[in-house]
Each structure stands twice: as C-alpha cells, then as structure tokens.
Write a protein that holds these residues in place. Sequence first.
Motif, PDB file in Angstrom:
ATOM      1  N   ALA A  51      87.863 -45.355  40.728  1.00  0.00           N
ATOM      2  CA  ALA A  51      88.189 -45.929  42.242  1.00  0.00           C
ATOM      3  C   ALA A  51      88.872 -45.075  42.933  1.00  0.00           C
ATOM      4  N   MET A  52      90.089 -44.709  42.227  1.00  0.00           N
ATOM      5  CA  MET A  52      91.145 -44.016  43.036  1.00  0.00           C
ATOM      6  C   MET A  52      90.551 -42.584  43.518  1.00  0.00           C
ATOM      7  N   GLU A  53      89.573 -41.993  42.426  1.00  0.00           N
ATOM      8  CA  GLU A  53      89.139 -40.627  42.863  1.00  0.00           C
ATOM      9  C   GLU A  53      88.184 -40.996  44.005  1.00  0.00           C
ATOM     10  N   ALA A  54      87.314 -41.924  43.773  1.00  0.00           N
ATOM     11  CA  ALA A  54      86.224 -42.026  44.800  1.00  0.00           C
ATOM     12  C   ALA A  54      87.033 -42.480  46.234  1.00  0.00           C
ATOM     13  N   SER A  55      88.105 -42.985  46.404  1.00  0.00           N
ATOM     14  CA  SER A  55      88.895 -43.271  47.434  1.00  0.00           C
ATOM     15  C   SER A  55      89.564 -41.997  48.017  1.00  0.00           C
ATOM     16  N   GLU A  56      89.974 -41.293  47.111  1.00  0.00           N
ATOM     17  CA  GLU A  56      90.651 -39.769  47.587  1.00  0.00           C
ATOM     18  C   GLU A  56      89.439 -38.893  48.330  1.00  0.00           C
ATOM     19  N   ARG A  57      88.334 -38.911  47.816  1.00  0.00           N
ATOM     20  CA  ARG A  57      87.045 -38.242  48.319  1.00  0.00           C
ATOM     21  C   ARG A  57      86.408 -38.915  49.426  1.00  0.00           C
ATOM     22  N   GLY A  58      87.006 -40.190  49.865  1.00  0.00           N
ATOM     23  CA  GLY A  58      86.457 -40.855  51.061  1.00  0.00           C
ATOM     24  C   GLY A  58      85.171 -41.473  50.783  1.00  0.00           C
ATOM     25  N   LEU A  59      84.978 -41.764  49.572  1.00  0.00           N
ATOM     26  CA  LEU A  59      83.544 -42.319  49.269  1.00  0.00           C
ATOM     27  C   LEU A  59      83.643 -43.831  48.985  1.00  0.00           C
ATOM     28  N   LEU A  60      84.971 -44.709  49.352  1.00  0.00           N
ATOM     29  CA  LEU A  60      84.978 -45.989  49.346  1.00  0.00           C
ATOM     30  C   LEU A  60      85.456 -46.389  50.780  1.00  0.00           C
ATOM     31  N   GLU A  61      85.356 -47.487  51.213  1.00  0.00           N
ATOM     32  CA  GLU A  61      85.710 -48.476  52.177  1.00  0.00           C
ATOM     33  C   GLU A  61      87.387 -48.842  51.806  1.00  0.00           C
ATOM     34  N   ASP A  62      87.590 -49.193  50.663  1.00  0.00           N
ATOM     35  CA  ASP A  62      88.898 -49.582  50.258  1.00  0.00           C
ATOM     36  C   ASP A  62      89.893 -48.393  49.999  1.00  0.00           C
ATOM     37  N   LYS A  63      91.192 -48.296  50.450  1.00  0.00           N
ATOM     38  CA  LYS A  63      91.948 -47.268  50.141  1.00  0.00           C
ATOM     39  C   LYS A  63      92.827 -47.716  48.860  1.00  0.00           C
ATOM     40  N   ILE A  64      92.640 -46.866  47.785  1.00  0.00           N
ATOM     41  CA  ILE A  64      93.323 -47.098  46.543  1.00  0.00           C
ATOM     42  C   ILE A  64      93.989 -45.799  45.972  1.00  0.00           C
ATOM     43  N   GLU A  65      95.365 -45.566  45.976  1.00  0.00           N
ATOM     44  CA  GLU A  65      95.778 -44.220  45.694  1.00  0.00           C
ATOM     45  C   GLU A  65      96.402 -44.178  44.494  1.00  0.00           C
ATOM     46  N   TRP A  66      96.417 -43.013  43.982  1.00  0.00           N
ATOM     47  CA  TRP A  66      97.039 -42.557  42.565  1.00  0.00           C
ATOM     48  C   TRP A  66      98.496 -43.181  42.372  1.00  0.00           C
ATOM     49  N   GLY A  67      98.571 -43.991  41.307  1.00  0.00           N
ATOM     50  CA  GLY A  67      99.932 -44.140  41.104  1.00  0.00           C
ATOM     51  C   GLY A  67     100.304 -45.556  41.469  1.00  0.00           C
ATOM     52  N   ASP A  68      99.147 -46.444  42.367  1.00  0.00           N
ATOM     53  CA  ASP A  68      99.533 -47.540  43.123  1.00  0.00           C
ATOM     54  C   ASP A  68      99.193 -48.639  42.013  1.00  0.00           C
ATOM     55  N   SER A  78      83.651 -56.655  47.529  1.00  0.00           N
ATOM     56  CA  SER A  78      82.614 -55.551  46.968  1.00  0.00           C
ATOM     57  C   SER A  78      82.947 -54.614  45.895  1.00  0.00           C
ATOM     58  N   LEU A  79      84.307 -54.043  46.062  1.00  0.00           N
ATOM     59  CA  LEU A  79      84.677 -53.091  44.961  1.00  0.00           C
ATOM     60  C   LEU A  79      84.872 -53.707  43.521  1.00  0.00           C
ATOM     61  N   GLY A  80      85.438 -54.843  43.741  1.00  0.00           N
ATOM     62  CA  GLY A  80      85.326 -55.669  42.374  1.00  0.00           C
ATOM     63  C   GLY A  80      84.160 -56.105  41.762  1.00  0.00           C
ATOM     64  N   ARG A  81      83.021 -56.535  42.734  1.00  0.00           N
ATOM     65  CA  ARG A  81      81.923 -56.641  42.070  1.00  0.00           C
ATOM     66  C   ARG A  81      81.217 -55.221  41.336  1.00  0.00           C
ATOM     67  N   LEU A  82      81.486 -54.230  42.292  1.00  0.00           N
ATOM     68  CA  LEU A  82      80.877 -52.974  41.789  1.00  0.00           C
ATOM     69  C   LEU A  82      81.713 -52.654  40.409  1.00  0.00           C
ATOM     70  N   LEU A  83      82.877 -52.621  40.340  1.00  0.00           N
ATOM     71  CA  LEU A  83      83.391 -51.794  39.388  1.00  0.00           C
ATOM     72  C   LEU A  83      83.422 -52.810  37.982  1.00  0.00           C
ATOM     73  N   MET A  84      83.111 -54.026  38.100  1.00  0.00           N
ATOM     74  CA  MET A  84      82.883 -54.920  36.810  1.00  0.00           C
ATOM     75  C   MET A  84      81.463 -54.594  36.078  1.00  0.00           C
ATOM     76  N   LEU A  85      80.691 -53.815  36.532  1.00  0.00           N
ATOM     77  CA  LEU A  85      79.401 -53.064  36.135  1.00  0.00           C
ATOM     78  C   LEU A  85      79.702 -51.965  35.209  1.00  0.00           C
ATOM     79  N   GLY A  86      80.935 -51.503  35.260  1.00  0.00           N
ATOM     80  CA  GLY A  86      81.006 -50.317  34.491  1.00  0.00           C
ATOM     81  C   GLY A  86      80.907 -48.803  35.530  1.00  0.00           C
ATOM     82  N   VAL A  87      81.470 -47.788  34.868  1.00  0.00           N
ATOM     83  CA  VAL A  87      81.489 -46.532  35.603  1.00  0.00           C
ATOM     84  C   VAL A  87      79.959 -45.873  36.079  1.00  0.00           C
ATOM     85  N   ARG A  88      79.327 -46.062  35.123  1.00  0.00           N
ATOM     86  CA  ARG A  88      78.140 -45.400  35.174  1.00  0.00           C
ATOM     87  C   ARG A  88      77.157 -46.058  36.485  1.00  0.00           C
TER      88      ARG A  88
END
Length: 609
Positions: free
Chosen positions: A350-367, A384-394
């Motif tokens: 999620a942190m990398e996706a946020s850095e690449r601008g692929l997420l609406e949520d902002k979540i930075e490295w080290g936060d 929506s992010l919690g619901r997405l990530l609970m499914l695993g990274v694939r």
Amino acid sequence: MPNLLLRINLAKREYSIQKIDSSILSMFYGGRGIAAWILWNELRPGVDPLGPDNKLVFAIGPLTGLPIPSSSKLLVAAKSPLTGGYGDGVLGTELAIYMRILGICAIVVEGKSEKPIYVHISESNGRAKVEFEDAEDLWGLNAFEAEDRLKRAYGREAGLALIGPGGENLVRFATITAGKGRSGGRPGMGAVMGSKRLKAIVATSSKTICEICDDLQRLGAEAFKAIKSSAVFDNWIKQGTMATVRLAQELSVLPAYNFSEGQFDGYERLTAEEMRRREVRLRSCPICNMPCGHVVKDDVGREVELDYENVAMLGSNLGIDDLAKVARLNRLADLYGIDTISLGNVIGFAMEASERGLLEDKIEWGDDKKAMELIGDIVYGWGSLGRLLMLGVREAASRIGKGAFEFAMHVKGLEITAYDCHAAPGMALAYGTSPIGAHHKDAWLIVWESQVGRLDYSRYKVEKLVELQNIRGGFFECMVVCRFPWVEGLLGIEWYYKFAKAILGIDFDYDKVALLGDRVYSLIRAFWIREYGGWDISLDIPPPKWFKRPLSKGPFKGARLEYDGYMTMLRYYYQLRGWNERGIPRRGTLERLGLKDVADCLGGIVDLQ
Ligand code: PTT
Ligand code: SF4
C-alpha cells in the motif's frame, strides 16, 4: 505412533473416531503428509475455501508430544483462501501433546456451525470425547482475551488452538494461535476456522506428556542435555531469531521499502541488542529447553514476543526504524490473529502504491501511526483500502490493475517472507517452489548461499534446495517437531533418526527422507494442479520487481535476478523432482512414489508426460 483420525462435524455437532489405514501412515507418517492426503482425497475439486465443504486438518506426527526436545508442534492445513491451493503452518501448543496422549494423529473439522462454537476434547475411558460449546461470549474477543477466558475455565494446562477477530472476519491471512504469541497457518488457516464459526479447540487431559518407552525417555534426556551444552546455546538464548536482523543487513537481504532494497539505514534500531534493552522475559513452546520467544515491552509498555520475520516485515520493510513501535504493530497482529509477514507485505504494498499515485489514500514510508490504523481497517474491513488489503497482495494488485502486480510481492498468492532476493537466486527459487507459496519454512538458503557465491545460478544450488526441502518440508513437517534445534546447529539430524528409530523401528537415512519429500511434494503439487485446473510455469516465478529493478546500494548494488539463470535452475528443479518441463509430476514419478491413484486423477486434467 498416533494412528487415529478424529472427525468433527460442526453442522451436525457430531464426531467419530476411526483408524487411519496403516498403509497410508507408512507412506506419510503424519503431519503434512497425512493432511495433504486427507485434503486430496476428501475435498471436492474447486471447493470454496471459505465454504462449509472445506476441511480444516490439525495433525501431529510420530515425534510429537514425546519427551524429546521441542516436540509440541501442531500442523494446521486446509485449502487456502489466500492462494486457492494447499496451505499449512505449524504452531507450538499443548493441544499437540494431548492429541498424542489420545493417539490422535489428525483432527478433521468439517461443516460450518450456525452459531459461534468451540469444541472441548477430553478423555473418557481412554478415548477422545468431544463436547460442543457455545462461543457467543468468546466471539469478537481478541486472541489473548479468548485464551485467558478458556484457561480460566479449563485450567492453565489446557491445550488450545484459537482464532482472533482476523479469523472471524475472514482476513485471508488470518492464522491460528496459542500461547499469546504462537501463530501458525499463514495461508489463511485462521480464516478457514472463522468461516466454520469455530472460535477454539480446547483439550484437557490428566497427563501432560506422553510417556512412551524407556529407550526414548533416555534418548530424549540426552538430547535435552546436548542442547544445553551446545556451543551455540548461549547465543541462541540471548538473541533467538532476532540475530538475523544484523546478519540480513550485512548480507544485504533485509527487506526494505517493500522489497526494493536489501539494506535499511535504520537497522541498528531494530537489532537483537535493541531487543535485549526492552526484554522482560523469555517464553517457549511446551517441552522446549531452548526458548526463542523474546518478550519485550512495546512503546506503550505492553508485552509482545518478537521474531526476526515480524521485525523485518513490520520494520525495515515499511521504513519504520523504532523497535518499540514495530513491537506495537506486532502485538496488534497477535491480538487480532493475523500473520505478521503478510501484514507487513500488504502494508508495504500500500505504501508503494500510494507513492506511485495508485491509491486515493496517502500512506507514507515509515508512518507507524497510519500503519496501526490500517491494521484495524484490514481486520474489520473498514474503508475501501482495508477491504482491499484484507484479501492479500495478489488480489489487491489485480483489483488495482495499472501494473500493480509488478510490486505485489508474493508467489502463488502467499506473501514473501523476510528475505530480499535481488541477489540471492537460490533463495528466490526456494520461494518459487515452496509448496504453500512464498515461505522460507521449507528451505532457508541465505547463509549457505552467501558462503558459496551469491550471484551464482548453478545446479548445486538446486540440489541443496531440494535436500533442504526434503528434510525440512518433508521429514520435519511429517514427524511434526520443531526444526530449530537442528536448523540452529544444536542437534544433528542423526538425533532425529534415532528418535524415529525408537518410535517407528525404521532406520532413517537421507534416501528415505528424500523419498518422503518427493512423495509429499508431488502430492501437494497435484493438489494445486487440480485446484487450478492445470499449471502455468509462471506460478513458480518470483515477482517482477526482483528481475527488473536493481538494488541501488549495498555490496550487491546494481544486482537483480537474471531471468534466464532462474529459469535454468527451475527446469533443473523440475527434473530433480521428476516433474515435466511444465512443472507437472510425470506419471512414472507418481507411480514410483506409490501415488498411482493420484496419477489417474491428475491424468484427466493435464498431460503427465
Ligand atoms: C511462520 C511464520 C514465522 S516463521 C514467523 S517468525 W519464524 C511469524 N510469526 C508470527 C507471530 O509471532 N505472530 C503473528 N501474528 N504472525 C506471525 N507470523 C509469522 O509466522 C514459530 C517458530 C518459528 S518463528 C519458525 S521460523 C520455525 N517454524 C517451524 C516450522 O515451520 N516447522 C517446524 N517443524 N518447526 C518450526 N519451528 C519454528 O517455529 P507458519 P510458532 Mg508458526 C509472534 O507457522 O504458518 O509456518 O508461519 O509457529 O509456534 O509460533 O513457532 O522466524
Ligand atoms: Fe518453540 Fe522456539 Fe522452542 Fe521451537 S525453539 S519449540 S519455536 S520455543
């Protein structure tokens, strides 16, 4: 040798006990082999992993629960809701010992209870008795609270396997827990338990250890002594698995920033030395005299047990360089009953996706604060992010699209554990060919690979990998004892051969271990092929990031995995396993391994030549 199968049907609230066919036991012995055999034979292909027809298997082996070192392990297995293939994991719990005392090799949990439930297994006239108990009051409690309640009700010696809210809410990487820090079944075994509305299994017994034969008692006592007098004992007690933080940094395999680098600038604040400054005590699984559970205080003074994997995945991999804060995230994972490794992986993603601008949520490295909030969102499916990530990274990457799969760090849907493999092709192949998806449990090559040549793609690495898989993933997972005494150099493998001889009357040597490993690996591969309706070689290849984006610093600056080299190793791996160039076990291999029925079934799905 435990030879009973206890079948528990939660929908009907019924149970039965039967003997496991001796010919099956002599092929697989116990643990992973028996669990895979049951799942292969009893599951309808394509079964919904979170539906009532999936089965959850708890299995021990011939060496479990004996008065020998580190023998209280329990294997949990099912079709995985995270990967869609075979899943298992191993945790330390008294439940394993009680199963041994009752002669139970495997508990198979079937069906789904209408209401939250737990089962109590006890002894009546020397046989297992099962009672079904209402768990409405336990449902929703975290794993520690539920454990405290059950221990108050059944006594401190009660054996447990339970889930937290992660399992109840079907987080795809929820685990099964015990002992406030023991956690097993990374590929979502806790979610399978939750889907059945089974909060816990509790076992009680008048005995606390299986007294079996004088020979074994004597041998066990000698082995406990050998552990204490081993040259590495003191260091192990001081550092446990946390010694690996410094080592991984030196070897440039410490995952940093979602496996983009193998070194982390803030690693000094995550080391075993730092842990010792915060340590309050040591904790172990039952029947173990080399405890590896280092309990520390987190940043708000609460106790939590640390391990290398947890610290690397929730620390360096997220850019967090404060051990007390990492400990807090670790504690949340333990309370909720979710896997720390997959958790660190999905948050890093999620942190990398946020850095690449692929997420609406902002979540930075080290936060760490945002990471903490996100853990709650994942467990309860909030936002929506919690619901997405609970499914695993694939699954998360596939839903995001836009090239997110390039940095989704998994193999076969199971998130990668804490070793960066830009410059470790042997370890990369270990992840690629692990039978449950990316896990180091079957083969951990890092130190050996660093000694023989890190950037080398030679055949001897593949041979070493297969040897380790056969010993760790075949022998130890079927005998079901902790492998740490052997892995860490405190007991040689010959000790385990002696234990097995005393209990099974069989003279083990590497050839027998290799036969067992081949059998278990081919059976599990058959299971995956049947579930996936075929096989694609890309399923055995680690994620694109390691091939495409070189390391930017450290001793292997500029290194990345070489695709051709990896594929040459993979093809040789298939050859050693007797699989064809598409990664499918050949008919001749399956027949040689005593798996003709498996070959007949698989032959209807794929070409076995
Ligand atoms: C294992 C995986 C590991 S591997 C670790 S640290 W390790 C993580 N621990 C977690 C944790 O803690 N809390 C949590 N919420 N999630 C966690 N996920 C991670 O799970 C474990 C030890 C360890 S510690 C290892 S390697 C060895 N594993 C063994 C194995 O696989 N087989 C075997 N016969 N013996 C083993 N001995 C060692 O056991 P999974 P445990 Mg675990 C807090 O199961 O699913 O394989 O994931 O069982 O009783 O906790 O002991 O550096
Ligand atoms: Fe448990 Fe660690 Fe002992 Fe193994 S070495 S039995 S994981 S405490």
